[in-house]
Motif scaffolding. Structure first.
Motif, PDB file in Angstrom:
ATOM      1  N   ALA A  96      -8.866   5.456  51.947  1.00  0.00           N
ATOM      2  CA  ALA A  96      -9.102   4.176  51.485  1.00  0.00           C
ATOM      3  C   ALA A  96      -9.350   3.073  52.588  1.00  0.00           C
ATOM      4  N   GLY A  97      -8.619   3.537  53.834  1.00  0.00           N
ATOM      5  CA  GLY A  97      -8.945   2.455  55.178  1.00  0.00           C
ATOM      6  C   GLY A  97      -8.484   1.262  54.931  1.00  0.00           C
ATOM      7  N   LEU A  98      -9.376   0.125  55.085  1.00  0.00           N
ATOM      8  CA  LEU A  98      -8.937  -1.131  55.337  1.00  0.00           C
ATOM      9  C   LEU A  98      -8.982  -1.490  53.449  1.00  0.00           C
ATOM     10  N   LYS A  99      -9.423  -0.598  52.655  1.00  0.00           N
ATOM     11  CA  LYS A  99      -9.058  -1.197  51.431  1.00  0.00           C
ATOM     12  C   LYS A  99      -7.818  -0.988  50.764  1.00  0.00           C
ATOM     13  N   VAL A 105     -13.108   2.733  40.474  1.00  0.00           N
ATOM     14  CA  VAL A 105     -14.122   3.587  40.025  1.00  0.00           C
ATOM     15  C   VAL A 105     -15.385   3.154  41.058  1.00  0.00           C
ATOM     16  N   ARG A 106     -15.560   1.679  41.106  1.00  0.00           N
ATOM     17  CA  ARG A 106     -16.665   1.209  41.745  1.00  0.00           C
ATOM     18  C   ARG A 106     -16.706   1.553  43.136  1.00  0.00           C
ATOM     19  N   GLU A 107     -15.454   1.414  43.596  1.00  0.00           N
ATOM     20  CA  GLU A 107     -15.256   1.497  44.976  1.00  0.00           C
ATOM     21  C   GLU A 107     -15.014   3.168  45.223  1.00  0.00           C
ATOM     22  N   ARG A 108     -15.098   3.950  44.512  1.00  0.00           N
ATOM     23  CA  ARG A 108     -14.896   5.446  44.328  1.00  0.00           C
ATOM     24  C   ARG A 108     -13.299   5.709  44.974  1.00  0.00           C
ATOM     25  N   LEU A 109     -12.536   5.107  44.447  1.00  0.00           N
ATOM     26  CA  LEU A 109     -11.247   5.388  45.062  1.00  0.00           C
ATOM     27  C   LEU A 109     -10.154   5.664  43.889  1.00  0.00           C
ATOM     28  N   LEU A 110     -10.756   5.967  42.674  1.00  0.00           N
ATOM     29  CA  LEU A 110      -9.739   6.447  41.639  1.00  0.00           C
ATOM     30  C   LEU A 110      -9.191   7.691  41.893  1.00  0.00           C
ATOM     31  N   TRP A 111     -10.025   8.837  42.634  1.00  0.00           N
ATOM     32  CA  TRP A 111      -9.399  10.020  42.926  1.00  0.00           C
ATOM     33  C   TRP A 111      -8.402   9.838  44.117  1.00  0.00           C
ATOM     34  N   VAL A 112      -8.410   8.930  45.032  1.00  0.00           N
ATOM     35  CA  VAL A 112      -7.459   8.869  46.183  1.00  0.00           C
ATOM     36  C   VAL A 112      -6.133   8.169  45.464  1.00  0.00           C
ATOM     37  N   VAL A 113      -6.369   7.176  44.659  1.00  0.00           N
ATOM     38  CA  VAL A 113      -5.074   6.612  43.890  1.00  0.00           C
ATOM     39  C   VAL A 113      -4.552   7.890  43.338  1.00  0.00           C
ATOM     40  N   PRO A 141      -5.619  -3.996  33.301  1.00  0.00           N
ATOM     41  CA  PRO A 141      -5.588  -2.700  33.710  1.00  0.00           C
ATOM     42  C   PRO A 141      -7.109  -2.096  33.727  1.00  0.00           C
ATOM     43  N   ILE A 142      -7.839  -2.674  32.751  1.00  0.00           N
ATOM     44  CA  ILE A 142      -9.450  -2.221  32.700  1.00  0.00           C
ATOM     45  C   ILE A 142      -9.936  -2.748  34.104  1.00  0.00           C
ATOM     46  N   VAL A 143      -9.768  -3.955  34.367  1.00  0.00           N
ATOM     47  CA  VAL A 143     -10.684  -4.519  35.420  1.00  0.00           C
ATOM     48  C   VAL A 143     -10.123  -3.655  37.078  1.00  0.00           C
ATOM     49  N   VAL A 144      -8.705  -3.580  36.810  1.00  0.00           N
ATOM     50  CA  VAL A 144      -8.327  -2.624  38.119  1.00  0.00           C
ATOM     51  C   VAL A 144      -8.802  -1.440  38.238  1.00  0.00           C
ATOM     52  N   LEU A 145      -8.711  -0.650  37.072  1.00  0.00           N
ATOM     53  CA  LEU A 145      -9.811   0.665  37.019  1.00  0.00           C
ATOM     54  C   LEU A 145     -11.171   0.598  37.312  1.00  0.00           C
ATOM     55  N   ALA A 146     -11.817  -0.545  36.760  1.00  0.00           N
ATOM     56  CA  ALA A 146     -13.196  -0.544  37.052  1.00  0.00           C
ATOM     57  C   ALA A 146     -13.432  -0.796  38.510  1.00  0.00           C
ATOM     58  N   PHE A 147     -12.797  -1.367  39.412  1.00  0.00           N
ATOM     59  CA  PHE A 147     -12.699  -1.908  40.628  1.00  0.00           C
ATOM     60  C   PHE A 147     -12.493  -0.482  41.618  1.00  0.00           C
TER      61      PHE A 147
END
Length: 442
Positions: free
Chosen positions: A36-39, A88-96, A80-86
């Motif tokens: 995720a780095g700086l994100k 997914v868009r940043e391709r960070l869901l798998w990291v979380v 929670p939908i907005v958080v999830l969408a963010f």
């Protein structure tokens, strides 16, 4: 203040589990930083902010009516939908998800390691010969009809029991029914029904020093769950008649009424008094909660014990044994029923800020906990509603709650699938000691 040294040498398994817990924690952080780095900071802010927004929105939903209530509900759902969408868009869901998985592994390893530190003696189980003349009270309507679904009456009678069904339009005096059974020679009293019925029969069993048997045929089965009984198949509880052991548990008393689980005061007790509650539970809660939480309706309470003093709480729960409150995974569970003390929880949430404070267990504003042998609940009215094991009653103030240590003999099956091991809070200091342990004792 220094931490007392532990003289007992931990096992090699404990040490490796403690090290695995720390390794999983470190790996979870590393995964976030690398992928995720700086994100990472943005993710943390978004995640924590999302939880806070949801809590505030739910609070507003419960305390308001009309347009603002439904706007709050929309915010609670959309956040929670907005958080999830963010993610997914940043391709960070798998990291979380991976980090969460590592945190879970760390928690499991830590708990397993600390379980070896348990010094509390196990619940004493005594051999119990089969009863000669057991008597059961069964409610066919309890738990959505579990008595009929699991054929409990026939199965109990096959084991030599006499069964009285609580059926018919007229109200049946359960206490009188149980006392008559004792007069007729019953040597065990049992209940297949709700917790309220269990409390009434348990009081008679304790009064005559007879064993008591619980069949998990209620809706929620809190008492049966804390005894470790099978909640999926109530008929297995009847195995205690032929292959059982006996344990001794405490009983609570509120205003002269015995309870096996808890007595509640305030918002919940006020709502369940409503005639509309039985037929429309959710809508009745939503209709009455705004005024109760805002203090526009209901009595002003005070609760006092040796360890707690709460003025003006919206809800007070006095339990027969303290509930496990330091762990969401065990919330609502009592690890022991034989501690000889009451548990007290007082909730005061007068603002959205205090609702958020519950997230980090703010004791000064929001949630107060304690234990004691006696709890006095008073109010600015002569009478207050009280929920006793789910039953709606009205009692004169002040209401006195006490505990009778090890007052009830409970017959349970030898094989109880729901028996749980004690949960342990994260003791990072001791966990670090376990992780550093070597054969040389360093």
């Amino acid at each position: 203040m220094t931490t007392p040294a532990h003289t007992d040498r931990p096992s090699s398994k404990q040490s490796w589990l403690a090290r695995a817990a720390f390794a999983a924690l470190v790996l979870a952080v590393v995964v976030l930083l690398i992928f995720a780095g700086l994100k990472t900071l943005t993710m943390l802010i978004l995640g924590i902010g999302g939880v806070v927004v949801c809590v505030v929105a739910v609070y507003w939903f419960l305390t308001n009516r009309g347009f603002l209530r439904w706007i709050s509900l929309a915010v609670a759902v959309l956040t929670p939908i907005v958080v999830l969408a963010f993610l997914v868009r940043e391709r960070l869901l798998w990291v979380v998800l991976l980090s969460i998985g590592l945190f879970v592994i760390a928690g499991i390893c830590a708990r397993t390691a600390l379980e070896g530190e348990e010094k509390e003696l196990p619940v004493v189980e005594r051999p119990a010969p089969p009863p000669v003349k057991p008597f059961f009270v069964m409610n066919p309507n309890s738990g959505g009809g579990k008595v009929e679904k699991f054929d409990l009456k026939r199965k109990a009678e096959e084991r030599g029991a006499t069964v009285a069904l609580l059926e018919g339009p007229e109200k049946i005096d359960v206490t009188a029914l149980a006392r008559q059974a004792v007069a007729d020679g019953a040597d065990l009293l049992g209940v297949a029904g709700g917790d309220g019925t269990q409390g009434l029969v348990a009081a008679v069993a304790a009064e005559h020093d007879l064993p008591f048997l619980v069949v998990s045929a209620g809706t929620r089965n809190h008492f049966a769950a804390d005894l470790g009984l099978d909640l999926d198949d109530p008929s297995r509880c009847l195995d205690a008649l032929v292959d059982g052991v006996e344990v001794t548990v405490d009983l609570g008393n509120v205003g002269g009424r015995t309870f096996v689980n808890n007595a509640s005061f305030g918002a919940y007790a006020e709502v369940v008094q409503s005639p509309e509650y039985r037929d429309a539970k959710t809508s009745t809660f939503l209709q009455k909660l705004p005024d109760l939480l805002a203090g526009r309706a209901g009595a002003v309470l005070t609760a006092r014990s040796a360890s707690l003093s709460a003025v003006g709480p919206q809800a007070v729960l006095v339990s027969n044994g303290p509930y496990e409150m330091n762990d969401l995974a065990g919330l609502g569970h009592r690890p022991r029923l034989d501690r000889g003390t009451l548990g007290i929880v007082a909730i005061s949430v007068g603002s959205a800020r205090q609702a958020v404070g519950l997230l980090h267990r703010a004791h000064q504003h929001g949630l107060a906990q304690g234990t004691g042998f006696e709890v006095i609940v008073d109010a600015d009215t002569d009478e207050i509603p009280v929920g006793v094991d789910g039953e709606a009653l009205v009692m004169r103030t002040p209401v006195r709650c006490t505990v009778s240590p090890q007052a009830l003999r409970v017959r349970v099956p030898k094989d109880r699938p729901g028996v749980r091991r004690p949960r342990h809070a994260w003791d990072l200091v001791r966990l670090r000691e376990l992780a550093k342990f070597t054969k040389s004792g360093a």
